[in-house]
Design an enzyme around this catalytic site. Structure first.
Site, PDB file in Angstrom:
ATOM      1  N   SER A   1       0.842  -1.181   0.000  1.00 48.78           N
ATOM      2  CA  SER A   1       0.000   0.000   0.000  1.00 48.78           C
ATOM      3  C   SER A   1       0.888   1.245   0.000  1.00 48.78           C
ATOM      4  CB  SER A   1      -0.961  -0.035   1.188  1.00 48.78           C
ATOM      5  OG  SER A   1      -2.005   0.882   1.021  1.00 48.78           O
TER       6      SER A   1
ATOM      7  N   ASP B   1      -9.730  -3.648  -5.645  1.00 51.87           N
ATOM      8  CA  ASP B   1      -9.195  -2.813  -4.571  1.00 51.87           C
ATOM      9  C   ASP B   1      -9.724  -1.388  -4.726  1.00 51.87           C
ATOM     10  OD1 ASP B   1      -7.681  -1.460  -2.676  1.00 51.87           O
ATOM     11  OD2 ASP B   1      -5.791  -2.400  -3.254  1.00 51.87           O
TER      12      ASP B   1
ATOM     13  N   HIS C   1      -8.285  -4.892  -1.196  1.00 56.42           N
ATOM     14  CA  HIS C   1      -7.013  -4.326  -0.752  1.00 56.42           C
ATOM     15  C   HIS C   1      -6.218  -5.309   0.105  1.00 56.42           C
ATOM     16  CE1 HIS C   1      -4.324  -0.955  -0.219  1.00 56.42           C
ATOM     17  NE2 HIS C   1      -4.364  -1.067   1.080  1.00 56.42           N
TER      18      HIS C   1
END
Length: 708
Positions: A556, A643, A675
């Site tokens: 991320s 996501d 995600h």
């Protein structure tokens, strides 16, 4: 000719021009954003086929790692029961089943605070299955629970399910007497819905088009969702909204928060349609969180805030007049970052960070004194959790370290006794004494000392003593999120092959207090990247490893870190694993119509309106800074089609550009996931085995057997 023989899928070059602040940028691969375009899907599927072809030789290793994870995991197991109302609540896992089973059993008596000792394979008297994730997931490739709550009287279950991976949940209510779901169905909710204390209502939030939770709703059980009442709406696009009831069950607290500013509102639980009452009016840059307690018969709020207190202080105010006089309970102390206070009937639990570690203390309402809980290891992670009861005599704690598996304690406040309830079983003869951990410090380019945590298997020798070791270096460094020294079963497959696992606690995280975060955000964001590079150089310079034996990983925002360091110091790393990476940050943050963009301006800056921020972000965004003539490390980018936090298009474009300059880059896109990746524990183990096998291949350890 195979895809591998032609060097992988070649994304078509279709220039898109964007202009901001007089700067014209030509983006060859922005067309990949069209998620519903059949050509885009075909390209992603070709990338998956290429990744599979390139890693086909690792299939036996992937299977071995999966088998190792599975062999070390007690597949049929039970969690430690948590008391709530007249029941003990716990979870089951069953060998061969992907998802957990949520259960409860009745208390022996009202004075029963000792959770029953549950044994796999042994029936639990009076057990009731509330929800079986395997049943609910049947027919779906993806399954995730975003809400799970039982009414205080134990009569109803509230649960929210996502079967796409886009974090939009469908709420349902189940009558636990019959096991049947009511007609109540609420579509498109955010996570975290809950019952009101009387069980008559459900409080939930919904999101706007940019995936921002912006509205709090009240649903009366047994009615149609079309009749739901809007309790609160936040129009400012910088603010997220959430809601939940105090442990005392006296108030609903609604929070509207940006990255730097908070405003909370009280609504009496006895009148949920009352106008929400602001606790402290929002003031730019002031953050706070509240909890309700009753002290000497008076309703009070304990407030953790940063108003003139960089590392936060704790004050007490009247619940009826929260904007009145503030009584300082814990004054601001630089270096002690106050995080939270949880209020119980007789005392509170204070969470804070000091010297890079999470700490816990018991707060006396009468004296304001905090008695810190002490643990034996130098590196550890500890926190309070699973404590729904208001009048409990014990605090449920979670504890672990790099070498100590996850452990559950009940801490008896009156006596200071730790009651061991469970330690995560690790099958196959795991012995913590076979492993060691330590913290050391690297020095960044500006002289800042950066903490580094390491864990290794003793039989291979201590890092830095002898030959350079293979090292797996992890980093994150954003949103004041701290990477804790926690245990991992999957990591043992690396440690047992001689790999040293290390964490670079870079600026932008929260390990060393609020200033550590401030020094790694906005116009200081480059410190996050240069800190990570400094840690890598430190590990090389001290003889722990060598560049050809060093791999890096982040996900991320940590994936942005991976892309940045690959551009900054490609010579330091043999391989880089970037999970759901935020590598096209400038394109995303320039578009306020995309999910989360406006909210993110407080973290990264606003390049849309500020030319200095634009120039600064452009100087480090990974996609913008891929260069020709650079010998990049091997790169694996993992993403998910659904996501909503970091769109798949960012790593897809990044890999296309990397491959165009000759880099060895792979893209693996989960076509039904979000995600957090795939759902289901076996699927997750396979996914992690794929990543670890790739890392071991980069390190040249594919043939190495584990050291017993």
């Amino acid at each position: 000719m195979s895809i591998a023989e032609i060097g992988g899928p070649v994304a078509a070059v279709r220039p898109t021009v964007r202009t901001h602040h007089g700067d014209e940028v030509v983006d060859e691969y922005e067309w990949l954003r069209a998620k519903d375009d059949a050509e885009v899907i075909a390209h992603l599927e070709a990338e998956n086929a290429y990744a599979e072809e390139r890693t086909a030789h690792l299939a036996p290793l992937r299977q071995r790692i999966f088998d190792e994870i599975r062999a070390r995991t007690l597949e049929t197991d039970l969690s430690v029961p948590t008391r709530q109302g007249a029941w003990w609540y716990y979870g089951r896992t069953v060998e061969g089943q992907q998802y957990g089973i949520h259960c409860r059993a009745p208390l022996a008596s009202a004075d029963d605070w000792t959770p029953p000792s549950l044994t796999p394979g042994v029936d639990v008297p009076g057990e009731v299955v509330l929800l079986d994730g395997n049943v609910e997931a049947a027919g779906h490739e993806f399954f995730s629970l975003g809400s799970f709550d039982v009414s205080t009287d134990g009569a109803f279950l509230l649960y929210g399910v996502d079967v796409e991976g886009d974090e939009r949940y469908t709420l349902r209510v189940r009558d636990l007497a019959t096991g049947d779901d009511l007609a109540d169905i609420v579509e498109g909710t955010a996570a975290g819905a809950c019952f009101s204390p009387d069980g008559r209502f459900v409080v939930y939030t919904t999101v706007d088009d940019a995936w921002r939770p912006d509205t709090v709703w009240l649903h009366e059980v047994g009615t149609d969702a079309s009749a739901d009442v809007r309790l609160f709406h936040e129009p400012d696009e910088r603010y997220w909204v959430g809601a939940g009831f105090t442990r005392s069950e006296q108030y609903l607290v609604i929070e509207a928060g940006s990255s730097i500013t908070t405003e909370e509102y009280l609504v009496p639980a006895s009148d949920l349609r009352a106008e929400p009452r602001s606790i402290w009016p929002r003031r730019e840059g002031v953050e706070y969180s509240t909890t309700h307690a009753i002290v000497d018969g008076e309703d009070v709020l304990y407030v953790v805030h940063n108003d003139g207190a960089l590392d936060f202080e704790l004050v007490r105010v009247s619940a009826s007049d929260p904007q009145g006089q503030r009584e300082v309970i814990l004054a601001h102390e630089p270096g002690r970052r106050l995080l939270d206070v949880s209020a119980f009937r007789d005392w509170g639990v204070v969470s804070y960070r000091r010297d890079g570690l999470a700490r816990l203390g018991i707060l006396s309402y009468e004296t304001g004194r905090v008695d810190e809980l002490h643990f034996d290891e130098d590196l550890y992670a500890a926190g309070a959790g699973g404590n729904p009861e208001w009048a409990t005599p014990v605090i449920r704690l979670g504890y672990g370290s790099f070498v100590t598996p996850g452990t559950v304690y009940d801490y008896v406040v009156a006596t200071g006794e730790f009651l061991l309830r469970k330690r995560q079983p690790v099958q196959g003869g795991y012995d913590p004494a076979d492993y060691d951990q330590r913290r050391e410090w690297a020095v960044a380019s500006d002289g800042t000392r950066v903490p580094v945590s390491l864990v290794w298997k003793r039989s291979f020798g201590a890092p830095g003593e002898g030959v350079a070791r293979p090292v797996h270096l992890y980093g994150y460094g954003s949103y004041e999120h701290s990477i804790e020294p926690g245990f991992s079963v999957a990591r043992l497959s690396m440690l047992d092959r001689g790999v040293v696992f290390a964490i670079a606690h870079v600026r932008g995280g929260g390990e060393l207090g609020r200033q550590w975060y401030e020094d790694g955000k906005l116009q200081h964001k480059r410190n996050t990247f240069t800190d990570f590079v400094a840690v890598a150089r430190h590990l090389v310079d001290t003889g722990v490893t060598a560049p050809e034996r060093l791999v890096a990983e982040g996900g991320s925002a940590g994936g942005l870190l991976m892309g940045a360091v690959a551009n900054l110091a490609p010579e330091l790393f043999a391989g880089v694993l970037a999970d759901v990476p935020f590598v096209d940050a400038l394109t995303t943050i320039l578009d306020p119509s995309l999910p989360l963009t406006v909210i993110e301006w407080d973290e990264w800056g606003d390049p849309l309106h500020d030319p200095d921020v634009y120039a600064y972000m452009k100087s480090y965004t990974p996609y913008e800074n891929v260069r020709e003539g650079v010998q990049y490390p091997r790169i694996l980018a993992a993403t998910s089609l659904n996501d909503t936090r970091v769109y798949y298009v960012e790593p897809a474009k990044w890999v296309a550009r990397l491959r165009a300059v000759g880099a060895d880059a792979l893209l693996k896109c989960e076509m039904v996931a979000g995600h957090g990746g795939v759902s289901g524990r076996y699927n997750a183990w396979h996914q992690r085995a794929f990543e670890l096998a790739w890392l071991l291949d980069v390190l040249g350890l594919t043939e190495a057997s584990t050291d017993a």
